[in-house]
Design a protein around this motif. Structure first.
Motif, PDB file in Angstrom:
ATOM      1  N   ASP A   1       0.852  -1.182   0.000  1.00 27.88           N
ATOM      2  CA  ASP A   1       0.000   0.000   0.000  1.00 27.88           C
ATOM      3  C   ASP A   1       0.892   1.238   0.000  1.00 27.88           C
ATOM      4  OD1 ASP A   1      -1.750   2.061   0.422  1.00 27.88           O
ATOM      5  OD2 ASP A   1      -2.660   1.234   2.233  1.00 27.88           O
ATOM      6  N   PRO A   2       0.821   2.096  -1.018  1.00 29.69           N
ATOM      7  CA  PRO A   2       1.670   3.297  -1.048  1.00 29.69           C
ATOM      8  C   PRO A   2       1.529   4.165   0.196  1.00 29.69           C
ATOM      9  CG  PRO A   2       0.627   2.960  -3.172  1.00 29.69           C
ATOM     10  CD  PRO A   2       0.003   1.975  -2.235  1.00 29.69           C
ATOM     11  N   ALA A   3       0.408   4.058   0.883  1.00 35.15           N
ATOM     12  CA  ALA A   3       0.205   4.844   2.100  1.00 35.15           C
ATOM     13  C   ALA A   3       1.176   4.440   3.202  1.00 35.15           C
ATOM     14  CB  ALA A   3      -1.232   4.692   2.594  1.00 35.15           C
ATOM     15  N   ALA A   4       1.794   3.248   3.075  1.00 31.42           N
ATOM     16  CA  ALA A   4       2.730   2.773   4.098  1.00 31.42           C
ATOM     17  C   ALA A   4       4.156   3.264   3.856  1.00 31.42           C
ATOM     18  CB  ALA A   4       2.713   1.246   4.144  1.00 31.42           C
ATOM     19  N   VAL A   5       4.393   3.971   2.740  1.00 33.56           N
ATOM     20  CA  VAL A   5       5.732   4.500   2.456  1.00 33.56           C
ATOM     21  C   VAL A   5       5.953   5.766   3.273  1.00 33.56           C
ATOM     22  CG1 VAL A   5       7.228   5.513   0.701  1.00 33.56           C
ATOM     23  CG2 VAL A   5       5.821   3.515   0.147  1.00 33.56           C
ATOM     24  N   GLU A   6       7.054   5.797   3.997  1.00 30.29           N
ATOM     25  CA  GLU A   6       7.347   6.921   4.892  1.00 30.29           C
ATOM     26  C   GLU A   6       8.358   7.906   4.321  1.00 30.29           C
ATOM     27  OE1 GLU A   6       6.644   4.983   9.283  1.00 30.29           O
ATOM     28  OE2 GLU A   6       8.663   4.967   8.440  1.00 30.29           O
ATOM     29  N   ALA A   7       9.308   7.421   3.530  1.00 30.55           N
ATOM     30  CA  ALA A   7      10.397   8.298   3.085  1.00 30.55           C
ATOM     31  C   ALA A   7      10.973   7.814   1.770  1.00 30.55           C
ATOM     32  CB  ALA A   7      11.493   8.370   4.151  1.00 30.55           C
ATOM     33  N   ILE A   8      11.643   8.728   1.090  1.00 25.71           N
ATOM     34  CA  ILE A   8      12.345   8.420  -0.152  1.00 25.71           C
ATOM     35  C   ILE A   8      13.711   9.088  -0.104  1.00 25.71           C
ATOM     36  CG2 ILE A   8      11.245  10.386  -1.323  1.00 25.71           C
ATOM     37  CD1 ILE A   8      11.422   8.797  -3.947  1.00 25.71           C
ATOM     38  N   CYS A   9      14.715   8.425  -0.628  1.00 26.38           N
ATOM     39  CA  CYS A   9      16.075   8.980  -0.680  1.00 26.38           C
ATOM     40  C   CYS A   9      16.669   8.665  -2.038  1.00 26.38           C
ATOM     41  CB  CYS A   9      16.941   8.390   0.430  1.00 26.38           C
ATOM     42  SG  CYS A   9      18.650   8.989   0.433  1.00 26.38           S
ATOM     43  N   LEU A  10      17.371   9.652  -2.617  1.00 24.80           N
ATOM     44  CA  LEU A  10      17.982   9.492  -3.930  1.00 24.80           C
ATOM     45  C   LEU A  10      19.496   9.558  -3.838  1.00 24.80           C
ATOM     46  CD1 LEU A  10      15.068  10.878  -4.440  1.00 24.80           C
ATOM     47  CD2 LEU A  10      15.998  11.423  -6.699  1.00 24.80           C
ATOM     48  N   THR A  11      20.133   8.678  -4.579  1.00 27.64           N
ATOM     49  CA  THR A  11      21.558   8.790  -4.853  1.00 27.64           C
ATOM     50  C   THR A  11      21.714   8.915  -6.358  1.00 27.64           C
ATOM     51  OG1 THR A  11      23.710   7.664  -4.699  1.00 27.64           O
ATOM     52  CG2 THR A  11      21.769   6.276  -4.800  1.00 27.64           C
ATOM     53  N   THR A  12      22.573   9.820  -6.820  1.00 30.07           N
ATOM     54  CA  THR A  12      22.665  10.130  -8.247  1.00 30.07           C
ATOM     55  C   THR A  12      24.119  10.243  -8.685  1.00 30.07           C
ATOM     56  OG1 THR A  12      22.609  12.511  -7.817  1.00 30.07           O
ATOM     57  CG2 THR A  12      20.486  11.422  -8.151  1.00 30.07           C
ATOM     58  N   THR A  13      24.314  10.369  -9.992  1.00 29.61           N
ATOM     59  CA  THR A  13      25.657  10.649 -10.489  1.00 29.61           C
ATOM     60  C   THR A  13      26.125  11.990  -9.926  1.00 29.61           C
ATOM     61  OG1 THR A  13      24.828  11.712 -12.504  1.00 29.61           O
ATOM     62  CG2 THR A  13      25.299   9.355 -12.605  1.00 29.61           C
TER      63      THR A  13
END
Length: 511
Positions: free
Chosen positions: A68-80
């Motif tokens: 369930d997308p509602a259970a996602v708390e955080a997002i983190c990105l690593t990039t070039t």
């Protein structure tokens, strides 16, 4: 259950994965994008392609995870890293991004070094070179060659900063990227203002994001537009990430002073954790607080490693059976019956910092077969790593072990030779997706599951294999290594004399 999204924005594609706080990846998806190459060693990408890829990959990962997308708390990105963008007031790109491998700013890089500014200590202890890939040379190129873009730009930043702005509406840079490629330093008090002003780039100080957030810090929450694009909700926190290889240190569990991450692929990158500052000719850094608070990162690198095996494969008309060669090469004794390879096929990044040095295969006889050359290449690459470790030791940093991620982890022979030549253990965590795991650790830390990045590593990075050096083989490699180190001074003038005139004026490439 609570979940986080870990994003790895690479050179060719973007990958999103759904992780739980135990470190398990429940689903992932990848979406590719195009690089435009042109004369003059130019490489560009369209930032809108990154944004599109982020939406596709995140929604794809959510679908595969079945959560369930509602259970996602955080997002983190690593990039070039040092992929530079120029954005208008609305955050839209004024021109394609200058990809990290774009080295059009060679003249500007030399001008940066010529200032002699104190901030250049991270470039080989002040001796250089300054890479044409880095932020300030690219910004100077924009000012000189595309002044209309430079003047109109409200923001000059990186891939990471573009995504942060799109996701949260905030102009924020990562302490990680700024420390390793912008000459930013927490020890010196922030941006290298005197360096920028010496170059007539005063306006750049206002174009860089004023807010600097360290890895693991919360930048903000998703805007409505961003949440809809990703298939998430507006309460999701964006947690600061950074450069893929450096965040990969976290994913490998390399956090304690004396530990060293070896990131393998087409090239090798070595990142060591130190409790003190280390500035030394032939090494990059050190970068204070760039990954972990209160700790420094020292950097080395080999320009061509896995790419040499790809060259060998082309030389064999694509007939190279990797499994068969590994087995045949494993039966050979160290030294491959007299063969020694110098791994400088695309020049040397560290410790010699010589773009004109070239590869060499020394000791060939008619009795040697493909398996001899194959193993000798691996030994030469491993000797190149040892040369960097020796330089780090001379600067006062001694690696207690090598923790390896990337393509080389698929070869037991390669791992064993690295352990034997370096004389220290090689560790391989359970997951080889180091940048993604590192981003997941940061996201979980920012979401409040762990009090520190170290606690997140302890919970989410799973141990794997440990390869110990073998005493007999290590003693034999000590002897062969002396011959390897003798190759560079013996061949240096030969390589320079043979180099085309154009190559002698080309700026060295340092990622």
């Amino acid at each position: 259950m609570a979940y986080v999204v870990a994003v790895d924005g690479g050179t060719e594609s973007l990958r999103a994965g759904i992780y739980d706080p135990s470190g398990a990846c429940l689903g992932q998806a990848t979406h590719s994008y195009e690089t435009m190459f042109s004369a003059g060693a130019r490489a560009e990408q369209n930032p809108e392609d990154w944004w599109s890829a982020l939406g596709h990959a995140t929604k794809g990962a959510l679908a595969k995870a079945g959560i369930d997308p509602a259970a996602v708390e955080a997002i983190c990105l690593t990039t070039t890293s040092c992929t530079v963008v120029a954005l208008d007031e609305e955050g839209n790109a004024l021109r394609p991004a200058l990809l990290w491998m774009d080295v059009r700013a060679g003249e500007e890089a030399r001008d940066v070094l010529a200032t002699g500014d104190a901030a250049l200590a991270v470039n080989g202890g002040g001796q250089g070179p300054v890479s044409a890939e880095w932020m300030i040379p690219k910004s100077l190129w924009l000012k000189r060659h595309e002044p209309h873009v430079f003047e109109r730009a409200a923001t000059i930043g990186e891939y990471q900063d573009f995504m942060t702005l799109r996701l949260t509406g905030r102009r924020v840079a990562s302490l990680n990227n700024a420390s390793i490629r912008w000459h930013y330093s927490t020890a010196r008090g922030g941006f290298a203002a005197s360096l920028v002003r010496a170059l007539g780039l005063d306006a750049l100080l206002d174009k860089w994001p004023a807010a600097i957030v360290p890895p693991g810090g919360v930048v903000g929450t998703l805007t409505g537009r961003a949440a809809a694009h990703l298939g998430l909700h507006t309460g999701v926190k964006l947690v600061q990430g950074g450069a893929d290889a450096l965040i990969g240190m976290i994913g490998l569990g390399v956090a304690k002073p004396g530990q060293l991450a070896l990131i393998t692929g087409s090239s090798h990158l070595q990142f060591g954790v130190s409790e003190r500052a280390v500035h030394h000719p032939g090494l990059w850094g050190s970068y204070p607080d760039a990954v972990y608070p209160g700790r420094h990162v020292i950097e080395g690198g080999q320009t061509s490693t896995g790419s040499i095996l790809q060259w060998l494969k082309r030389l064999m008309n694509g007939t190279m059976d990797l499994d068969a060669l590994n087995m045949a090469a494993a039966r050979l004794e160290p030294g491959c019956d007299g063969l020694v390879v110098q791994d400088h096929f695309q020049g040397n990044r560290t410790p010699y910092v010589d773009p004109l040095s070239r590869g060499a295969i020394v000791g060939l006889t008619l009795a040697h077969g493909p398996e001899h050359v194959f193993r000798a290449v691996i030994e030469g690459i491993s000797f190149g790593t040892r040369a960097i470790l020796d330089e780090m030791a001379a600067a006062g940093f001694r690696a207690a072990e090598l923790t390896v991620g990337g393509g080389a982890t698929a070869s037991e022979l390669w791992l064993q030779i690295h352990a034997d030549t370096a004389g220290i253990p090689v560790c391989v965590p359970a997951s080889s997706a180091a940048p993604s795991v590192g981003a997941a650790v940061l996201a979980a830390h920012g979401a409040g599951h762990f009090a520190s990045i170290d606690d997140g590593i302890a919970a989410m990075v799973k141990p794997g294999r440990r390869i110990e050096p073998r005493a007999r083989e290590s003693a034999r490699y000590d002897e062969i290594y002396r011959g390897y180190r003798a190759l560079y001074p013996a061949l240096k003038d030969v390589a320079r004399a043979a180099a085309p005139a154009a190559a002698k004026t080309r700026e060295p490439v340092e990622a």
